[in-house]
Design a protein around this motif. Structure first.
Motif, PDB file in Angstrom:
ATOM      1  N   ALA A   1      -5.122  52.889  -5.117  1.00  0.00           N
ATOM      2  CA  ALA A   1      -4.468  52.763  -6.347  1.00  0.00           C
ATOM      3  C   ALA A   1      -3.502  54.100  -6.512  1.00  0.00           C
ATOM      4  CB  ALA A   1      -5.380  52.929  -7.547  1.00  0.00           C
TER       5      ALA A   1
ATOM      6  N   VAL B   1      -6.445  51.471 -13.910  1.00  0.00           N
ATOM      7  CA  VAL B   1      -6.736  50.868 -12.577  1.00  0.00           C
ATOM      8  C   VAL B   1      -7.543  49.574 -13.126  1.00  0.00           C
ATOM      9  CG1 VAL B   1      -7.622  50.757 -10.143  1.00  0.00           C
ATOM     10  CG2 VAL B   1      -6.781  52.910 -11.101  1.00  0.00           C
TER      11      VAL B   1
ATOM     12  N   VAL C   1      -2.361  49.136 -12.640  1.00  0.00           N
ATOM     13  CA  VAL C   1      -2.534  49.216 -11.203  1.00  0.00           C
ATOM     14  C   VAL C   1      -3.657  48.016 -11.161  1.00  0.00           C
ATOM     15  CG1 VAL C   1      -3.003  50.308  -8.986  1.00  0.00           C
ATOM     16  CG2 VAL C   1      -2.169  51.556 -11.012  1.00  0.00           C
TER      17      VAL C   1
ATOM     18  N   VAL D   1      -1.023  46.230  -3.322  1.00  0.00           N
ATOM     19  CA  VAL D   1      -1.225  46.693  -4.682  1.00  0.00           C
ATOM     20  C   VAL D   1      -0.071  46.349  -5.734  1.00  0.00           C
ATOM     21  CG1 VAL D   1      -1.996  49.013  -5.827  1.00  0.00           C
ATOM     22  CG2 VAL D   1      -2.889  48.386  -3.659  1.00  0.00           C
TER      23      VAL D   1
END
Length: 268
Positions: free
Chosen positions: A113, A129, A155, A210
């Protein structure tokens, strides 16, 4: 002592001296996948015994680990990549360690992340996150709802078989925000694709991903309307002309006088 040790997210060289020393010195390593961890241990000449500790056996395994810790053994917990407990197993063990007064610490290192946040080019001052999105669409919608108006950068983790579905879902729920898709970070074929949600992004569907999406910037979706349509919308909800002008000015971050000039000759 219980150690939560960050391991490489790709390049096996990206592990700290302290992490290697901890993994060598503990009595046992609780690993998300012992076969995967064996590759890392062999790379750094570590022969410590490993035991499986993953999301499918976490609750059954935790009691045994706690008893070993109580008896004076040191244990390290590792996931397949990055920091344990961050979208990986570990939190159940932390809960039990707190309950039993067992000391634990984190051994710093790679975190997908954080790497993706830096590579994205999006604001890093505040970020959230959210890990992997749930599988079922109804669960996804419930999960994302509290974060739609979150101003911090968002994220998400995404598997190769979900990347297109995840991007489509995020566009539907968040709108046309700036986005970066990071793939295979720290590896030979690391790529970062930047663009806007809803656009066609050139992504190779291989490896781990990601997704980093821009936070809510305070703009109302009504800003996509003309000023006249925007005003009519609020008046249609029962607001007075003056109150509608105030709302439109706030949405568009402009002075009320600018909106008033346009509203003077409008018929409502």
């Amino acid at each position: 002592m219980l150690y939560f040790v960050a391991t490489p997210i790709g390049n096996l060289e990206e592990i700290t001296y302290r992490a290697v020393e901890v993994l060598r010195s503990v009595h046992l390593i609780a690993a998300e996948d012992t076969r995967h961890t064996a590759i890392l241990l062999a790379k750094h000449g570590i022969s410590t015994k490993t035991v499986a500790y993953h999301k499918f056996n976490e609750r059954q395994t935790v009691d045994g680990l706690i008893e070993l810790l109580k008896s004076g053994k040191d244990i390290a917990v590792v996931s397949d990549a990055g920091m344990p407990t961050v979208s990986d197993p570990g939190h159940v063990l932390i809960d039990e360690a707190v309950k039993h007064g067992i000391p634990f610490t984190a051994v710093s290192g790679a975190c997908a992340a954080i790497d993706a946040l830096v590579l994205s080019g999006l604001p890093t001052r505040a970020f959230t996150v959210l890990g992997f999105l749930p599988e079922k669409n109804i669960d996804r919608q419930r999960y994302i709802e509290p974060y739609k108006l979150c101003p911090s950068t968002l994220v998400f983790y995404s598997a190769v078989h979900d990347i297109k579905k995840d991007l489509e879902f995020l566009y539907k729920e968040l709108g046309a925000r700036r986005v970066a898709v990071c793939r295979e970070m720290t590896k030979m074929f690391e790529t970062v694709t930047r663009g806007v949600l809803g656009e066609e992004l050139d992504i190779v569907e291989k490896g781990e991903f990601v997704i980093v999406a821009e936070g809510y910037d305070g703009r109302s979706k009504l800003n996509d309307l003309s000023v006249e349509e925007h005003l009519k919308h609020y008046i249609g909800t029962g607001l007075s002309k003056n109150d509608a002008i105030k709302k439109v000015a706030f949405d568009r971050r402009v002075a009320k006088s600018e909106i008033y000039k346009l509203a003077v000759d409008m018929e409502f």
